[in-house]
Design a protein around this motif. Sequence first.
Motif, PDB file in Angstrom:
ATOM      1  N   ALA A 132      -3.605   4.748  -2.153  1.00  0.00           N
ATOM      2  CA  ALA A 132      -4.603   5.563  -1.461  1.00  0.00           C
ATOM      3  C   ALA A 132      -3.982   6.915  -1.135  1.00  0.00           C
ATOM      4  CB  ALA A 132      -5.080   4.875  -0.198  1.00  0.00           C
ATOM      5  N   ASP A 133      -4.559   7.962  -1.683  1.00  0.00           N
ATOM      6  CA  ASP A 133      -4.137   9.327  -1.362  1.00  0.00           C
ATOM      7  C   ASP A 133      -5.105   9.915  -0.335  1.00  0.00           C
ATOM      8  OD1 ASP A 133      -2.123   9.067  -3.216  1.00  0.00           O
ATOM      9  OD2 ASP A 133      -3.211  10.115  -4.806  1.00  0.00           O
ATOM     10  N   PHE A 134      -4.585  10.734   0.564  1.00  0.00           N
ATOM     11  CA  PHE A 134      -5.400  11.328   1.621  1.00  0.00           C
ATOM     12  C   PHE A 134      -5.402  12.847   1.478  1.00  0.00           C
ATOM     13  CE2 PHE A 134      -3.865   7.295   3.371  1.00  0.00           C
ATOM     14  CZ  PHE A 134      -5.077   6.705   3.722  1.00  0.00           C
ATOM     15  N   ALA A 135      -6.613  13.421   1.440  1.00  0.00           N
ATOM     16  CA  ALA A 135      -6.776  14.857   1.231  1.00  0.00           C
ATOM     17  C   ALA A 135      -6.975  15.577   2.553  1.00  0.00           C
ATOM     18  CB  ALA A 135      -7.965  15.112   0.302  1.00  0.00           C
ATOM     19  N   LEU A 136      -6.092  16.511   2.859  1.00  0.00           N
ATOM     20  CA  LEU A 136      -6.207  17.366   4.043  1.00  0.00           C
ATOM     21  C   LEU A 136      -6.322  18.814   3.592  1.00  0.00           C
ATOM     22  CD1 LEU A 136      -3.374  15.877   6.326  1.00  0.00           C
ATOM     23  CD2 LEU A 136      -5.812  15.321   6.376  1.00  0.00           C
ATOM     24  N   ARG A 137      -7.156  19.573   4.285  1.00  0.00           N
ATOM     25  CA  ARG A 137      -7.251  21.001   3.979  1.00  0.00           C
ATOM     26  C   ARG A 137      -6.628  21.810   5.125  1.00  0.00           C
ATOM     27  NH1 ARG A 137     -11.183  23.230   7.106  1.00  0.00           N
ATOM     28  NH2 ARG A 137     -12.771  21.826   7.950  1.00  0.00           N
ATOM     29  N   PRO A 138      -5.928  22.879   4.818  1.00  0.00           N
ATOM     30  CA  PRO A 138      -5.367  23.733   5.875  1.00  0.00           C
ATOM     31  C   PRO A 138      -6.477  24.285   6.767  1.00  0.00           C
ATOM     32  CG  PRO A 138      -4.393  24.250   3.755  1.00  0.00           C
ATOM     33  CD  PRO A 138      -5.543  23.338   3.469  1.00  0.00           C
ATOM     34  N   MET A 198       0.849  -1.183   0.000  1.00  0.00           N
ATOM     35  CA  MET A 198       0.000   0.000   0.000  1.00  0.00           C
ATOM     36  C   MET A 198       0.890   1.239   0.000  1.00  0.00           C
ATOM     37  SD  MET A 198      -2.877   1.712   0.347  1.00  0.00           S
ATOM     38  CE  MET A 198      -4.052   0.430   0.723  1.00  0.00           C
ATOM     39  N   SER A 199       0.585   2.159  -0.901  1.00  0.00           N
ATOM     40  CA  SER A 199       1.352   3.401  -0.956  1.00  0.00           C
ATOM     41  C   SER A 199       0.435   4.533  -1.393  1.00  0.00           C
ATOM     42  CB  SER A 199       2.531   3.272  -1.926  1.00  0.00           C
ATOM     43  OG  SER A 199       2.055   3.019  -3.246  1.00  0.00           O
ATOM     44  N   GLY A 200       0.915   5.747  -1.251  1.00  0.00           N
ATOM     45  CA  GLY A 200       0.115   6.894  -1.650  1.00  0.00           C
ATOM     46  C   GLY A 200       0.728   8.185  -1.171  1.00  0.00           C
ATOM     47  N   THR A 201      -0.080   9.243  -1.216  1.00  0.00           N
ATOM     48  CA  THR A 201       0.389  10.580  -0.863  1.00  0.00           C
ATOM     49  C   THR A 201      -0.640  11.274   0.019  1.00  0.00           C
ATOM     50  OG1 THR A 201       1.574  10.770  -2.970  1.00  0.00           O
ATOM     51  CG2 THR A 201       1.120  12.823  -1.789  1.00  0.00           C
ATOM     52  N   VAL A 202      -0.171  11.988   1.014  1.00  0.00           N
ATOM     53  CA  VAL A 202      -1.004  12.900   1.791  1.00  0.00           C
ATOM     54  C   VAL A 202      -0.768  14.294   1.223  1.00  0.00           C
ATOM     55  CG1 VAL A 202      -1.524  13.843   4.060  1.00  0.00           C
ATOM     56  CG2 VAL A 202      -0.807  11.448   3.842  1.00  0.00           C
ATOM     57  N   PHE A 203      -1.834  14.960   0.774  1.00  0.00           N
ATOM     58  CA  PHE A 203      -1.653  16.252   0.099  1.00  0.00           C
ATOM     59  C   PHE A 203      -2.572  17.323   0.676  1.00  0.00           C
ATOM     60  CE2 PHE A 203      -5.059  14.156  -2.173  1.00  0.00           C
ATOM     61  CZ  PHE A 203      -5.941  15.160  -2.522  1.00  0.00           C
ATOM     62  N   ALA A 204      -2.182  18.566   0.479  1.00  0.00           N
ATOM     63  CA  ALA A 204      -2.972  19.716   0.926  1.00  0.00           C
ATOM     64  C   ALA A 204      -4.015  20.021  -0.136  1.00  0.00           C
ATOM     65  CB  ALA A 204      -2.065  20.912   1.177  1.00  0.00           C
ATOM     66  N   ASP A 205      -5.263  19.737   0.173  1.00  0.00           N
ATOM     67  CA  ASP A 205      -6.370  19.896  -0.769  1.00  0.00           C
ATOM     68  C   ASP A 205      -6.883  21.334  -0.686  1.00  0.00           C
ATOM     69  OD1 ASP A 205      -8.380  19.445  -2.537  1.00  0.00           O
ATOM     70  OD2 ASP A 205      -9.570  18.155  -1.232  1.00  0.00           O
ATOM     71  N   GLU A 206      -6.284  22.216  -1.449  1.00  0.00           N
ATOM     72  CA  GLU A 206      -6.569  23.643  -1.337  1.00  0.00           C
ATOM     73  C   GLU A 206      -8.007  23.993  -1.712  1.00  0.00           C
ATOM     74  OE1 GLU A 206      -4.548  25.660   0.029  1.00  0.00           O
ATOM     75  OE2 GLU A 206      -2.668  24.517   0.016  1.00  0.00           O
ATOM     76  N   VAL A 231       2.143  16.801   1.781  1.00  0.00           N
ATOM     77  CA  VAL A 231       2.436  17.334   3.114  1.00  0.00           C
ATOM     78  C   VAL A 231       3.433  16.399   3.789  1.00  0.00           C
ATOM     79  CG1 VAL A 231       1.490  18.097   5.319  1.00  0.00           C
ATOM     80  CG2 VAL A 231       0.095  18.266   3.247  1.00  0.00           C
ATOM     81  N   ALA A 232       4.585  16.925   4.153  1.00  0.00           N
ATOM     82  CA  ALA A 232       5.645  16.119   4.757  1.00  0.00           C
ATOM     83  C   ALA A 232       5.395  15.910   6.241  1.00  0.00           C
ATOM     84  CB  ALA A 232       6.996  16.799   4.554  1.00  0.00           C
ATOM     85  N   GLY A 233       5.869  14.766   6.756  1.00  0.00           N
ATOM     86  CA  GLY A 233       5.851  14.515   8.188  1.00  0.00           C
ATOM     87  C   GLY A 233       4.515  14.117   8.772  1.00  0.00           C
ATOM     88  N   VAL A 234       3.528  13.819   7.930  1.00  0.00           N
ATOM     89  CA  VAL A 234       2.225  13.369   8.426  1.00  0.00           C
ATOM     90  C   VAL A 234       2.304  11.876   8.731  1.00  0.00           C
ATOM     91  CG1 VAL A 234      -0.224  13.111   7.891  1.00  0.00           C
ATOM     92  CG2 VAL A 234       1.021  15.122   7.099  1.00  0.00           C
ATOM     93  N   LEU A 235       1.764  11.475   9.876  1.00  0.00           N
ATOM     94  CA  LEU A 235       1.810  10.073  10.272  1.00  0.00           C
ATOM     95  C   LEU A 235       0.671   9.303   9.621  1.00  0.00           C
ATOM     96  CD1 LEU A 235       2.556  10.504  14.093  1.00  0.00           C
ATOM     97  CD2 LEU A 235       4.188  10.221  12.214  1.00  0.00           C
TER      98      LEU A 235
END
Length: 311
Positions: free
Chosen positions: A80-86, A1-9, A22-26
Amino acid sequence: MSGTVFADENGNGQRESSEAGVAGVLVSNGVEIVPTDRKGRYRLSTRPGRLIFVVKPRDYAPAQSTSWYYQPTAASHQTADFALRPAPEKNAYDVVLLGDIQAGSQDDLYHFNHLVTEELYDDPYALALTLGDITFDELGVYPKTKASLAALGKPVYAVFGNHDQNYEVQDALYADSTYQRYFGPSYYALQHGQAHFVVLNDVAYLGQKKYEGRISSEQLNFMTNYLRHSDPEQLHVLAMHIPLAEVVNKADLLRVLAGHPNVAFISAHEHRNRREYHLQPTGLAWQEIVVGATCGSWWQGEHDIFGIPSA
Protein backbone atom coordinates in the motif's frame (compact mmCIF):
# COMPACT_ATOMS: atom_id res chain seq x y z
CA MET A 1 2.40 -5.11 4.73
CA SER A 2 4.83 -2.72 3.11
CA GLY A 3 4.82 0.31 0.85
CA THR A 4 5.94 3.87 0.31
CA VAL A 5 4.71 7.30 1.37
CA PHE A 6 5.43 9.67 -1.52
CA ALA A 7 5.00 13.33 -2.45
CA ASP A 8 2.25 13.35 -5.08
CA GLU A 9 3.25 16.48 -6.98
CA ASN A 10 0.44 16.26 -9.57
CA GLY A 11 -2.23 15.07 -7.12
CA ASN A 12 -3.43 12.10 -9.19
CA GLY A 13 -2.96 9.54 -6.41
CA GLN A 14 -0.49 7.51 -8.49
CA ARG A 15 3.26 7.52 -8.02
CA GLU A 16 5.23 8.78 -11.00
CA SER A 17 8.92 7.98 -11.52
CA SER A 18 9.82 11.58 -10.67
CA GLU A 19 7.90 11.63 -7.35
CA ALA A 20 10.12 11.01 -4.33
CA GLY A 21 9.32 9.18 -1.13
CA VAL A 22 8.88 11.22 2.04
CA ALA A 23 11.17 10.29 4.94
CA GLY A 24 10.15 10.28 8.59
CA VAL A 25 6.39 9.98 8.06
CA LEU A 26 4.66 7.90 10.73
CA VAL A 27 2.60 4.90 9.56
CA SER A 28 0.45 2.83 11.94
CA ASN A 29 -1.65 -0.33 12.13
CA GLY A 30 -3.64 1.02 15.08
CA VAL A 31 -1.05 0.06 17.71
CA GLU A 32 2.46 0.00 16.25
CA ILE A 33 3.86 3.17 14.68
CA VAL A 34 6.88 3.18 12.38
CA PRO A 35 8.60 6.09 10.60
CA THR A 36 9.35 5.80 6.90
CA ASP A 37 13.00 5.44 5.91
CA ARG A 38 14.95 7.95 3.80
CA LYS A 39 13.17 6.67 0.67
CA GLY A 40 9.72 6.86 2.22
CA ARG A 41 9.41 3.11 2.75
CA TYR A 42 7.70 1.35 5.68
CA ARG A 43 6.87 -2.17 6.83
CA LEU A 44 4.13 -3.12 9.31
CA SER A 45 2.08 -6.10 10.46
CA THR A 46 -1.71 -6.01 10.03
CA ARG A 47 -4.36 -6.31 12.74
CA PRO A 48 -7.92 -7.68 12.50
CA GLY A 49 -10.52 -4.97 11.90
CA ARG A 50 -7.93 -2.18 11.71
CA LEU A 51 -6.78 -0.05 8.80
CA ILE A 52 -3.21 0.88 7.95
CA PHE A 53 -2.91 4.66 7.99
CA VAL A 54 -0.51 7.56 7.73
CA VAL A 55 -0.13 10.16 10.46
CA LYS A 56 -0.45 13.25 8.26
CA PRO A 57 2.77 15.25 8.73
CA ARG A 58 3.04 18.99 8.92
CA ASP A 59 3.03 20.82 5.55
CA TYR A 60 1.42 17.90 3.74
CA ALA A 61 -2.17 16.86 3.03
CA PRO A 62 -3.65 13.64 1.63
CA ALA A 63 -3.57 13.90 -2.16
CA GLN A 64 -7.11 12.52 -2.21
CA SER A 65 -9.66 12.07 0.57
CA THR A 66 -8.90 8.34 0.98
CA SER A 67 -5.18 8.32 0.16
CA TRP A 68 -4.06 8.28 3.79
CA TYR A 69 -5.53 4.89 4.82
CA TYR A 70 -5.77 1.35 3.47
CA GLN A 71 -7.97 -1.66 4.26
CA PRO A 72 -5.77 -4.78 4.44
CA THR A 73 -6.95 -7.96 2.76
CA ALA A 74 -6.32 -11.61 3.57
CA ALA A 75 -3.40 -11.79 1.13
CA SER A 76 -0.09 -12.85 2.66
CA HIS A 77 1.93 -10.16 0.87
CA GLN A 78 0.31 -6.73 0.48
CA THR A 79 1.58 -3.37 -0.72
CA ALA A 80 0.00 0.00 0.00
CA ASP A 81 1.48 3.31 -1.11
CA PHE A 82 0.20 6.57 0.39
CA ALA A 83 0.00 9.78 -1.65
CA LEU A 84 0.62 13.11 0.11
CA ARG A 85 0.69 16.49 -1.58
CA PRO A 86 2.80 19.41 -0.29
CA ALA A 87 0.58 21.91 1.55
CA PRO A 88 2.38 24.62 3.59
CA GLU A 89 0.70 25.32 6.95
CA LYS A 90 0.66 28.25 9.36
CA ASN A 91 1.22 27.91 13.09
CA ALA A 92 -1.90 29.94 13.88
CA TYR A 93 -5.18 28.88 12.30
CA ASP A 94 -8.87 28.24 12.95
CA VAL A 95 -10.48 24.82 13.30
CA VAL A 96 -14.21 24.19 12.80
CA LEU A 97 -15.77 21.82 15.36
CA LEU A 98 -19.00 20.07 14.37
CA GLY A 99 -20.72 18.18 17.18
CA ASP A 100 -23.45 15.58 16.51
CA ILE A 101 -24.61 16.19 12.94
CA GLN A 102 -26.99 13.22 13.27
CA ALA A 103 -28.25 13.34 9.70
CA GLY A 104 -30.73 10.49 9.40
CA SER A 105 -32.45 11.50 6.16
CA GLN A 106 -32.10 13.55 2.99
CA ASP A 107 -34.16 16.28 4.68
CA ASP A 108 -31.61 16.50 7.50
CA LEU A 109 -28.80 16.83 4.97
CA TYR A 110 -30.70 19.62 3.23
CA HIS A 111 -30.74 21.53 6.53
CA PHE A 112 -27.06 20.75 7.16
CA ASN A 113 -26.07 22.02 3.73
CA HIS A 114 -27.93 25.31 4.24
CA LEU A 115 -26.90 25.87 7.85
CA VAL A 116 -23.30 24.71 7.74
CA THR A 117 -21.97 24.29 4.21
CA GLU A 118 -23.21 27.70 3.03
CA GLU A 119 -22.07 29.48 6.18
CA LEU A 120 -18.55 28.05 6.00
CA TYR A 121 -18.10 28.30 2.24
CA ASP A 122 -15.89 31.43 2.34
CA ASP A 123 -14.55 30.96 5.88
CA PRO A 124 -10.71 30.84 5.98
CA TYR A 125 -10.46 27.97 8.47
CA ALA A 126 -7.75 25.30 8.10
CA LEU A 127 -9.64 22.09 8.82
CA ALA A 128 -12.87 20.75 10.30
CA LEU A 129 -13.50 18.02 12.87
CA THR A 130 -16.82 16.19 13.09
CA LEU A 131 -17.12 15.00 16.69
CA GLY A 132 -19.12 11.81 16.29
CA ASP A 133 -22.73 10.84 15.54
CA ILE A 134 -22.38 11.81 11.91
CA THR A 135 -25.64 9.96 11.40
CA PHE A 136 -28.51 8.85 13.65
CA ASP A 137 -28.20 5.06 13.27
CA GLU A 138 -28.97 5.37 9.52
CA LEU A 139 -25.64 4.27 8.06
CA GLY A 140 -27.09 4.28 4.56
CA VAL A 141 -26.94 8.10 4.67
CA TYR A 142 -23.12 8.01 4.90
CA PRO A 143 -22.38 8.46 1.16
CA LYS A 144 -24.48 11.63 0.88
CA THR A 145 -23.23 12.93 4.23
CA LYS A 146 -19.65 12.43 3.07
CA ALA A 147 -20.48 14.37 -0.09
CA SER A 148 -21.95 17.20 2.00
CA LEU A 149 -18.78 17.36 4.11
CA ALA A 150 -16.62 17.32 0.97
CA ALA A 151 -18.58 20.32 -0.31
CA LEU A 152 -17.05 22.37 2.52
CA GLY A 153 -13.94 22.48 0.35
CA LYS A 154 -11.51 22.06 3.27
CA PRO A 155 -9.99 19.00 4.98
CA VAL A 156 -12.55 17.24 7.17
CA TYR A 157 -11.50 14.69 9.80
CA ALA A 158 -14.13 12.51 11.42
CA VAL A 159 -14.71 11.12 14.92
CA PHE A 160 -16.69 7.95 15.62
CA GLY A 161 -19.85 8.24 17.75
CA ASN A 162 -22.35 5.87 19.34
CA HIS A 163 -24.91 6.46 16.56
CA ASP A 164 -22.23 5.54 14.00
CA GLN A 165 -22.10 1.92 15.17
CA ASN A 166 -23.03 -1.01 12.95
CA TYR A 167 -25.51 -2.85 15.16
CA GLU A 168 -25.65 -5.87 12.84
CA VAL A 169 -22.14 -7.13 13.56
CA GLN A 170 -21.65 -10.08 15.90
CA ASP A 171 -18.20 -9.04 17.11
CA ALA A 172 -17.77 -5.66 18.85
CA LEU A 173 -14.39 -5.36 17.11
CA TYR A 174 -16.26 -4.58 13.88
CA ALA A 175 -18.82 -2.11 15.24
CA ASP A 176 -16.97 0.64 13.34
CA SER A 177 -16.68 -1.37 10.09
CA THR A 178 -19.21 0.66 8.06
CA TYR A 179 -17.84 3.96 9.40
CA GLN A 180 -14.30 2.91 8.43
CA ARG A 181 -15.42 2.13 4.89
CA TYR A 182 -16.54 5.73 4.37
CA PHE A 183 -14.44 7.86 6.74
CA GLY A 184 -11.28 5.89 7.48
CA PRO A 185 -9.90 4.63 10.80
CA SER A 186 -11.99 5.30 13.90
CA TYR A 187 -8.88 6.40 15.78
CA TYR A 188 -5.73 7.99 14.35
CA ALA A 189 -3.46 11.03 14.57
CA LEU A 190 -2.47 13.93 12.35
CA GLN A 191 -0.17 16.93 12.59
CA HIS A 192 -1.06 20.46 11.55
CA GLY A 193 1.17 23.44 12.18
CA GLN A 194 2.77 22.98 15.60
CA ALA A 195 -0.17 20.93 16.94
CA HIS A 196 -0.83 17.22 17.17
CA PHE A 197 -4.41 16.01 16.77
CA VAL A 198 -5.21 12.56 18.14
CA VAL A 199 -8.69 11.23 17.39
CA LEU A 200 -9.90 8.49 19.74
CA ASN A 201 -12.86 6.11 19.54
CA ASP A 202 -14.25 6.06 23.08
CA VAL A 203 -17.48 4.21 22.20
CA ALA A 204 -17.27 0.58 23.35
CA TYR A 205 -20.06 -1.54 21.82
CA LEU A 206 -21.65 -3.94 24.32
CA GLY A 207 -24.16 -5.56 21.96
CA GLN A 208 -27.93 -5.11 21.60
CA LYS A 209 -27.48 -1.40 20.77
CA LYS A 210 -25.81 -0.77 24.12
CA TYR A 211 -22.45 0.90 24.67
CA GLU A 212 -20.25 2.54 27.29
CA GLY A 213 -17.61 5.22 27.21
CA ARG A 214 -14.28 3.37 27.17
CA ILE A 215 -10.92 3.71 25.44
CA SER A 216 -9.60 0.33 24.35
CA SER A 217 -6.22 -1.03 25.40
CA GLU A 218 -5.25 -0.92 21.69
CA GLN A 219 -5.81 2.82 21.65
CA LEU A 220 -3.93 3.38 24.89
CA ASN A 221 -0.97 1.54 23.36
CA PHE A 222 -1.32 3.58 20.17
CA MET A 223 -1.40 6.79 22.21
CA THR A 224 1.67 5.72 24.20
CA ASN A 225 3.58 4.89 21.02
CA TYR A 226 2.55 8.13 19.32
CA LEU A 227 3.74 10.30 22.21
CA ARG A 228 7.21 8.82 21.79
CA HIS A 229 7.34 10.57 18.41
CA SER A 230 6.05 13.99 19.50
CA ASP A 231 7.44 16.94 21.44
CA PRO A 232 5.76 16.91 24.90
CA GLU A 233 5.79 20.71 25.00
CA GLN A 234 3.72 21.05 21.84
CA LEU A 235 -0.06 21.23 21.85
CA HIS A 236 -1.81 17.86 21.71
CA VAL A 237 -5.52 18.05 20.90
CA LEU A 238 -7.44 14.88 21.76
CA ALA A 239 -10.81 14.61 20.01
CA MET A 240 -13.43 12.04 20.98
CA HIS A 241 -17.20 11.73 21.01
CA ILE A 242 -18.08 10.91 24.63
CA PRO A 243 -16.81 13.45 27.21
CA LEU A 244 -14.13 12.17 29.58
CA ALA A 245 -16.42 12.39 32.61
CA GLU A 246 -18.43 9.52 31.07
CA VAL A 247 -15.43 7.37 30.12
CA VAL A 248 -15.04 4.51 32.60
CA ASN A 249 -11.24 4.24 32.20
CA LYS A 250 -10.55 7.96 32.00
CA ALA A 251 -7.74 7.57 34.56
CA ASP A 252 -5.84 5.20 32.23
CA LEU A 253 -5.77 7.83 29.48
CA LEU A 254 -4.70 10.61 31.84
CA ARG A 255 -1.83 8.44 33.07
CA VAL A 256 -0.61 8.01 29.49
CA LEU A 257 -0.66 11.80 29.08
CA ALA A 258 1.36 12.54 32.22
CA GLY A 259 4.34 14.64 31.27
CA HIS A 260 2.47 16.39 28.45
CA PRO A 261 1.25 19.68 29.98
CA ASN A 262 -0.27 21.18 26.83
CA VAL A 263 -3.22 18.89 26.16
CA ALA A 264 -6.71 20.02 25.16
CA PHE A 265 -9.68 17.66 24.98
CA ILE A 266 -12.61 18.15 22.60
CA SER A 267 -15.80 16.09 22.77
CA ALA A 268 -19.53 16.31 22.04
CA HIS A 269 -22.38 13.80 22.69
CA GLU A 270 -24.28 15.83 25.30
CA HIS A 271 -25.97 18.31 22.92
CA ARG A 272 -24.80 21.23 25.04
CA ASN A 273 -21.78 23.52 25.34
CA ARG A 274 -19.67 23.31 28.48
CA ARG A 275 -16.11 23.13 29.81
CA GLU A 276 -14.52 20.51 32.02
CA TYR A 277 -11.14 20.47 33.77
CA HIS A 278 -8.96 17.42 34.47
CA LEU A 279 -6.17 17.48 37.03
CA GLN A 280 -2.59 16.89 35.90
CA PRO A 281 0.01 15.26 38.18
CA THR A 282 1.64 18.70 38.48
CA GLY A 283 -1.53 20.17 40.01
CA LEU A 284 -2.39 22.14 36.88
CA ALA A 285 -5.45 21.26 34.81
CA TRP A 286 -6.09 20.13 31.26
CA GLN A 287 -9.17 21.72 29.72
CA GLU A 288 -11.95 19.91 27.86
CA ILE A 289 -14.41 21.68 25.56
CA VAL A 290 -17.71 19.86 25.11
CA VAL A 291 -19.24 21.05 21.84
CA GLY A 292 -22.98 21.41 21.24
CA ALA A 293 -24.91 19.51 18.60
CA THR A 294 -24.92 20.72 14.99
CA CYS A 295 -28.38 19.15 14.63
CA GLY A 296 -29.76 21.30 17.46
CA SER A 297 -32.79 19.48 18.77
CA TRP A 298 -32.50 16.72 16.16
CA TRP A 299 -33.49 18.92 13.18
CA GLN A 300 -36.98 19.34 14.62
CA GLY A 301 -39.34 22.28 15.10
CA GLU A 302 -41.21 24.70 12.89
CA HIS A 303 -39.43 25.78 9.71
CA ASP A 304 -38.48 29.40 9.12
CA ILE A 305 -38.88 31.20 5.79
CA PHE A 306 -35.68 29.52 4.53
CA GLY A 307 -37.04 26.06 5.34
CA ILE A 308 -34.74 25.54 8.35
CA PRO A 309 -36.12 24.06 11.60
CA SER A 310 -36.17 26.63 14.40
CA ALA A 311 -34.68 24.10 16.85
